[in-house]
Each structure stands twice: as structure tokens, then as C-alpha cells.
Enzyme design. Structure first.
Site: not given
Length: 160
Positions: A48-49
């Protein structure tokens, strides 16, 4: 206890990734006397980052800065070498300043820790975004574990 809007940030040592390697910096020196956005991720190179959070801020950096923001910071519970490599791999350039909180000084000082022990990740920074004006938190958006919504670049932009 988790920091709240209106609170002054802790003054701790962070590490900034530079072309010459890691540089120790006091958080107070980074955030005092100016308006900044800081978003935190649990870890560099994580899905996600890397797919959503950092790219969103890269893409919206100019719009965010046009709202009177002096600088955008990305903080992760990694070392400055990892942050530098991540910045290079994501073509961050000058859009965002990468900050390493490997010792969790800032994370512990703000109470924004995410416990991922037992999952092989240890203790990390929670996913969040904050607007800081002269070292005071004026906006704070903390994600629930596993979520990505309130700390996005779009959400921060809407709050400015």
C-alpha cells in the site's frame, strides 16, 4: 497517549535521506516556523505504501504546496538508507523529503505506533497524515489498521 490536533510535536532526532547519506535532524528544526504536511507509512517498499500512499503524494505535491505548504515529509520506520533507496525507486525527486524513524523516536513521542509483532514486522509507525503549522498539529488523520483512506494525498488536500 496519541497526539491530538492542537498539540505541539515532540522534539526528537530523525534522519533525513540525502545525496551524501543519512543526516540527523531535530524534528523541531524541520517543523517550526512553517506549514508542512507529514504522512507516515508502516514501511518503505510495502504494497500500500509503494502502490498508493507515496505515489499519491508525489502526484499531488504541487497542488498541496500551492495551498501554502512549505514542504511535504514522508516518515517510515526504516533507516535512512532504505528511505533513500525507496525515494530513488519511486522517482520522488524534490517533491517529498524522506524521513527515517528507525528508532521510533517520533512514533513513540506521538503515540502513533502500530504493533505488527507476530507478523514479522515488529513495531512500526501507523499510517497517518498530519498538517503541522509551526510545530503544532492542525490536522491529524490516522488510519485504522489495514485501511487506506483518511491519510491519502487527496484527503489531505481537501483538509487544507
Amino acid at each position: 497517549m496519541t497526539i491530538a490536533e492542537g498539540a505541539t510535536l515532540p522534539d526528537v532526532v530523525l534522519h533525513r535521506a540525502t545525496a551524501d547519506g543519512p543526516e540527523a535532524v531535530q524534528s523541531k528544526d524541520l517543523f517550526s516556523g512553517r506549514k508542512v504536511v507529514l504522512f507516515a507509512v508502516p514501511g518503505a517498499f510495502t504494497p500500500t505504501c509503494s502502490i498508493k500512499h507515496l505515489p499519491g503524494f508525489i502526484n499531488k505535491a504541487e497542488e498541496i504546496k500551492a495551498k501554502g505548504v512549505d514542504e511535504i515529509f514522508c516518515l517510515a520506520s526504516n533507516d535512512a538508507f532504505v528511505m533513500q533507496a525507496w525515494a530513488k525507486s519511486e522517482n520522488v525527486g524534490d517533491a517529498i523529503t524522506m524521513l527515517a524513524d528507525g528508532d521510533l523516536n517520533f512514533t513513540n513521542g506521538t503515540g502513533l505506533k502500530l504493533d505488527l509483532r507476530g507478523k514479522g514486522l515488529g513495531e512500526r509507525a501507523n499510517r497517518y497524515a498530519m498538517v503541522i503549522d509551526d510545530n503544532k498539529v492542525t490536522h491529524l488523520a490516522v488510519e485504522e489498521p489495514g485501511a487506506f483512506d483518511v491519510s491519502s494525498a487527496e484527503s489531505v488536500l481537501a483538509s487544507l
